[in-house]
Design a protein around this motif. Structure first.
Motif, PDB file in Angstrom:
ATOM      1  N   SER A 137       0.857  -1.188   0.000  1.00  0.00           N
ATOM      2  CA  SER A 137       0.000   0.000   0.000  1.00  0.00           C
ATOM      3  C   SER A 137       0.892   1.236   0.000  1.00  0.00           C
ATOM      4  O   SER A 137       2.013   1.201   0.513  1.00  0.00           O
ATOM      5  CB  SER A 137      -0.899   0.004   1.243  1.00  0.00           C
ATOM      6  OG  SER A 137      -1.495   1.271   1.448  1.00  0.00           O
ATOM      7  N   PRO A 138       0.424   2.336  -0.548  1.00  0.00           N
ATOM      8  CA  PRO A 138       1.206   3.576  -0.479  1.00  0.00           C
ATOM      9  C   PRO A 138       1.154   4.246   0.889  1.00  0.00           C
ATOM     10  O   PRO A 138       1.908   5.186   1.158  1.00  0.00           O
ATOM     11  CB  PRO A 138       0.559   4.459  -1.548  1.00  0.00           C
ATOM     12  CG  PRO A 138      -0.865   3.987  -1.597  1.00  0.00           C
ATOM     13  CD  PRO A 138      -0.797   2.501  -1.359  1.00  0.00           C
ATOM     14  N   HIS A 139       0.283   3.771   1.760  1.00  0.00           N
ATOM     15  CA  HIS A 139       0.100   4.390   3.067  1.00  0.00           C
ATOM     16  C   HIS A 139       1.101   3.823   4.077  1.00  0.00           C
ATOM     17  O   HIS A 139       1.405   2.638   4.072  1.00  0.00           O
ATOM     18  CB  HIS A 139      -1.322   4.173   3.571  1.00  0.00           C
ATOM     19  CG  HIS A 139      -2.366   4.658   2.631  1.00  0.00           C
ATOM     20  ND1 HIS A 139      -2.585   5.993   2.381  1.00  0.00           N
ATOM     21  CD2 HIS A 139      -3.252   3.968   1.854  1.00  0.00           C
ATOM     22  CE1 HIS A 139      -3.578   6.127   1.503  1.00  0.00           C
ATOM     23  NE2 HIS A 139      -3.987   4.918   1.168  1.00  0.00           N
ATOM     24  N   THR A 140       1.593   4.650   4.968  1.00  0.00           N
ATOM     25  CA  THR A 140       2.547   4.189   5.971  1.00  0.00           C
ATOM     26  C   THR A 140       1.816   3.527   7.134  1.00  0.00           C
ATOM     27  O   THR A 140       0.634   3.796   7.390  1.00  0.00           O
ATOM     28  CB  THR A 140       3.383   5.346   6.529  1.00  0.00           C
ATOM     29  OG1 THR A 140       2.525   6.238   7.266  1.00  0.00           O
ATOM     30  CG2 THR A 140       4.085   6.107   5.412  1.00  0.00           C
ATOM     31  N   ARG A 141       2.519   2.665   7.827  1.00  0.00           N
ATOM     32  CA  ARG A 141       1.964   2.042   9.035  1.00  0.00           C
ATOM     33  C   ARG A 141       1.696   3.103  10.088  1.00  0.00           C
ATOM     34  O   ARG A 141       0.691   3.048  10.818  1.00  0.00           O
ATOM     35  CB  ARG A 141       2.949   0.998   9.559  1.00  0.00           C
ATOM     36  CG  ARG A 141       2.483   0.247  10.804  1.00  0.00           C
ATOM     37  CD  ARG A 141       3.520  -0.742  11.285  1.00  0.00           C
ATOM     38  NE  ARG A 141       4.820  -0.097  11.374  1.00  0.00           N
ATOM     39  CZ  ARG A 141       5.862  -0.431  10.610  1.00  0.00           C
ATOM     40  NH1 ARG A 141       5.782  -1.400   9.737  1.00  0.00           N
ATOM     41  NH2 ARG A 141       7.000   0.225  10.738  1.00  0.00           N
ATOM     42  N   GLU A 142       2.558   4.113  10.168  1.00  0.00           N
ATOM     43  CA  GLU A 142       2.382   5.164  11.166  1.00  0.00           C
ATOM     44  C   GLU A 142       1.088   5.932  10.923  1.00  0.00           C
ATOM     45  O   GLU A 142       0.368   6.286  11.869  1.00  0.00           O
ATOM     46  CB  GLU A 142       3.587   6.103  11.141  1.00  0.00           C
ATOM     47  CG  GLU A 142       3.713   6.960  12.375  1.00  0.00           C
ATOM     48  CD  GLU A 142       5.103   7.558  12.528  1.00  0.00           C
ATOM     49  OE1 GLU A 142       5.375   8.076  13.633  1.00  0.00           O
ATOM     50  OE2 GLU A 142       5.895   7.513  11.578  1.00  0.00           O
ATOM     51  N   ALA A 143       0.748   6.173   9.648  1.00  0.00           N
ATOM     52  CA  ALA A 143      -0.514   6.849   9.334  1.00  0.00           C
ATOM     53  C   ALA A 143      -1.701   5.975   9.725  1.00  0.00           C
ATOM     54  O   ALA A 143      -2.716   6.477  10.232  1.00  0.00           O
ATOM     55  CB  ALA A 143      -0.570   7.180   7.846  1.00  0.00           C
ATOM     56  N   ALA A 144      -1.568   4.677   9.518  1.00  0.00           N
ATOM     57  CA  ALA A 144      -2.647   3.762   9.899  1.00  0.00           C
ATOM     58  C   ALA A 144      -2.839   3.747  11.410  1.00  0.00           C
ATOM     59  O   ALA A 144      -3.972   3.758  11.903  1.00  0.00           O
ATOM     60  CB  ALA A 144      -2.334   2.361   9.380  1.00  0.00           C
ATOM     61  N   ILE A 145      -1.740   3.728  12.155  1.00  0.00           N
ATOM     62  CA  ILE A 145      -1.830   3.716  13.616  1.00  0.00           C
ATOM     63  C   ILE A 145      -2.459   5.014  14.117  1.00  0.00           C
ATOM     64  O   ILE A 145      -3.297   5.001  15.036  1.00  0.00           O
ATOM     65  CB  ILE A 145      -0.439   3.503  14.232  1.00  0.00           C
ATOM     66  CG1 ILE A 145       0.029   2.071  13.942  1.00  0.00           C
ATOM     67  CG2 ILE A 145      -0.438   3.759  15.736  1.00  0.00           C
ATOM     68  CD1 ILE A 145       1.452   1.794  14.338  1.00  0.00           C
ATOM     69  N   ALA A 146      -2.101   6.123  13.512  1.00  0.00           N
ATOM     70  CA  ALA A 146      -2.686   7.413  13.906  1.00  0.00           C
ATOM     71  C   ALA A 146      -4.195   7.409  13.653  1.00  0.00           C
ATOM     72  O   ALA A 146      -4.975   7.928  14.471  1.00  0.00           O
ATOM     73  CB  ALA A 146      -2.016   8.546  13.142  1.00  0.00           C
ATOM     74  N   ALA A 147      -4.608   6.828  12.544  1.00  0.00           N
ATOM     75  CA  ALA A 147      -6.034   6.772  12.235  1.00  0.00           C
ATOM     76  C   ALA A 147      -6.787   5.912  13.245  1.00  0.00           C
ATOM     77  O   ALA A 147      -7.883   6.262  13.687  1.00  0.00           O
ATOM     78  CB  ALA A 147      -6.234   6.231  10.821  1.00  0.00           C
ATOM     79  N   VAL A 148      -6.184   4.799  13.624  1.00  0.00           N
ATOM     80  CA  VAL A 148      -6.813   3.915  14.612  1.00  0.00           C
ATOM     81  C   VAL A 148      -6.909   4.614  15.962  1.00  0.00           C
ATOM     82  O   VAL A 148      -7.981   4.660  16.587  1.00  0.00           O
ATOM     83  CB  VAL A 148      -6.019   2.602  14.744  1.00  0.00           C
ATOM     84  CG1 VAL A 148      -6.554   1.765  15.911  1.00  0.00           C
ATOM     85  CG2 VAL A 148      -6.087   1.801  13.450  1.00  0.00           C
ATOM     86  N   ALA A 149      -5.784   5.165  16.419  1.00  0.00           N
ATOM     87  CA  ALA A 149      -5.755   5.809  17.740  1.00  0.00           C
ATOM     88  C   ALA A 149      -6.748   6.960  17.818  1.00  0.00           C
ATOM     89  O   ALA A 149      -7.401   7.164  18.861  1.00  0.00           O
ATOM     90  CB  ALA A 149      -4.349   6.291  18.047  1.00  0.00           C
ATOM     91  N   GLY A 150      -6.893   7.694  16.734  1.00  0.00           N
ATOM     92  CA  GLY A 150      -7.795   8.847  16.737  1.00  0.00           C
ATOM     93  C   GLY A 150      -9.257   8.478  16.750  1.00  0.00           C
ATOM     94  O   GLY A 150     -10.104   9.338  17.018  1.00  0.00           O
ATOM     95  N   ALA A 151      -9.570   7.219  16.471  1.00  0.00           N
ATOM     96  CA  ALA A 151     -10.969   6.798  16.393  1.00  0.00           C
ATOM     97  C   ALA A 151     -11.446   6.056  17.631  1.00  0.00           C
ATOM     98  O   ALA A 151     -12.618   5.683  17.708  1.00  0.00           O
ATOM     99  CB  ALA A 151     -11.169   5.912  15.160  1.00  0.00           C
ATOM    100  N   LEU A 152     -10.586   5.868  18.619  1.00  0.00           N
ATOM    101  CA  LEU A 152     -10.948   5.042  19.763  1.00  0.00           C
ATOM    102  C   LEU A 152     -11.606   5.859  20.868  1.00  0.00           C
ATOM    103  O   LEU A 152     -11.227   7.011  21.119  1.00  0.00           O
ATOM    104  CB  LEU A 152      -9.695   4.356  20.321  1.00  0.00           C
ATOM    105  CG  LEU A 152      -8.974   3.401  19.368  1.00  0.00           C
ATOM    106  CD1 LEU A 152      -7.761   2.788  20.056  1.00  0.00           C
ATOM    107  CD2 LEU A 152      -9.924   2.308  18.880  1.00  0.00           C
ATOM    108  N   PRO A 153     -12.558   5.268  21.571  1.00  0.00           N
ATOM    109  CA  PRO A 153     -13.147   5.955  22.733  1.00  0.00           C
ATOM    110  C   PRO A 153     -12.131   6.061  23.866  1.00  0.00           C
ATOM    111  O   PRO A 153     -11.146   5.312  23.914  1.00  0.00           O
ATOM    112  CB  PRO A 153     -14.320   5.048  23.110  1.00  0.00           C
ATOM    113  CG  PRO A 153     -13.968   3.710  22.550  1.00  0.00           C
ATOM    114  CD  PRO A 153     -13.174   3.965  21.304  1.00  0.00           C
TER     115      PRO A 153
END
Length: 378
Positions: A185-201
């Protein structure tokens, strides 16, 4: 330093034509050379170290020759069962050459070289473990003669019908780079982790797998000033994050628990997913870059598997695949659903060169997480 091509030549000269194992950062150059040089029918990047020993046993049964089994010393735990209960001379007596990267190594003067916390004890017990198992071994460093080391290992294994080991110090092998491969994927793992962390309660507990993922999560929290008390960083024990998350979810069934995992890690102990899939408050997020990224970038089987089909077969009620930009909505849906969720996010290999390491000890991390779990229990 040992030139990888010289080591491969020594293997061929001594009848060692098959290799299997789990990549290791200390062995990344020789692992890369094996991956690049051995045909697919003579090299398997195994799901775990015990499976690699099993492959070596099968190879010997069919050919009468010893195989090379490579691993980090932390992988010895996975390999002990088949080494002691199958390959040992008291049972089947199967010769093989183990090549073990010595993380947390002990220098000739008795000092332990500085390493990550998860390698301290393992580095101290590596040679005693081999001695307890009755596995003859030699330590290999940059000054070692690869022809002599491999000749000894192969001849000793055949003469005694048992596994023998070459224990490799840091810096023993000269550099070797794998040819460039397509990115998952062109997306970095760090960007994916940021997206996950930002969506958690706020009350979500996170269990992050070993390697780069834990480091990137720690850096993200540090950058955002968010604190680290909700994140358990599984700094060792590759493949066990899902089970840790399942145990936590079972003990606190009202809390959302998120396992932040990697493709190589879930494949190492895939059977654990049959238990984590039973926890309705658990969301299993797998960052799939089709590589053992923290130890050299060698490919995993995730590049040819459908992880969502596997997850569904293991019992996850709700499955999804998302790009980082879509991860927030996917996480909200999965957390709101009735039953365990599984989310695959594809990402590219590699990490930024200035990526730091956690500045809190594992003991401090454990204390912080336990306090968070008690203070925010429903």
């Amino acid at each position: 330093m040992i030139v990888p091509a010289d080591f491969l030549r020594a293997l061929a000269d001594n009848g060692v034509s098959f290799a299997a194992g789990v990549p290791d950062s200390l062995l990344k150059d020789i692992c890369a050379a094996i991956t690049d040089s051995f045909p697919a029918e003579r090299h398997v990047i195994a799901a775990n170290e015990g499976a690699a020993v099993g492959l070596a046993i099968g190879h010997h049964l069919a050919t009468g020759r010893p195989a090379l089994v490579y691993m980090q010393n932390s992988g010895l735990g996975n390999a002990v069962n088949p080494l002691a209960s199958l390959a040992a001379p008291e049972i089947y007596g199967v010769p093989m050459v183990l090549m073990i990267g010595w993380r947390g190594e002990i220098a000739a003067d008795g000092r332990q070289l500085k390493d990550e916390p998860q390698h301290v004890l393992q580095g101290q017990v590596t040679l005693p473990q081999l001695e307890l198992l009755g596995i003859a071994h030699r330590v290999v460093d940059a000054a070692s003669d690869p022809a002599e080391a491999v000749r000894w290992a192969a001849s000793e294994a055949l003469a005694t019908s048992r596994p023998v080991a070459l224990v490799v110090r840091k810096g023993a092998f000269a550099g070797y780079a794998l040819p460039a491969r397509r990115q998952a994927s062109p997306h970095t793992r760090e960007a994916a982790i940021a997206a996950v962390a930002g969506a958690l309660p706020a009350d979500a507990a996170v269990v992050a797998t070993t390697g780069m993922a834990s480091r990137e999560l720690f850096e993200l929290r540090k950058r955002d000033g968010a604190g680290h008390d909700s994140d358990f960083l599984t700094v060792g024990g590759m493949g066990h994050a899902a089970s840790i998350a399942a145990g936590l979810a079972l003990a606190q069934p009202e809390r959302p628990v998120v396992c932040l995992d990697g493709d190589g890690a879930i494949l190492m102990h895939l059977g654990a997913l049959t238990e984590s899939a039973l926890r309705p408050n658990l969301l299993h997020v797998v960052l799939n870059n089709e590589a053992h990224d923290s130890v050299g970038g060698q490919p995993t089987a995730a590049g040819r598997l459908d992880l969502l089909t596997l997850a569904q077969a293991c019992g996850y009620r709700h499955i999804a695949r998302a790009e980082p930009a879509e991860a927030g909505a996917a996480i909200a849906d999965l957390l709101a659903a009735d039953g365990a969720g599984f989310l695959e996010i594809r990402c590219g290999r590699g990490a930024r060169p200035d990526l730091g390491r956690p500045d809190r000890t594992p003991a401090e991390n454990k204390r912080d997480v336990m306090a968070f779990l008690q203070e925010t229990a429903r």
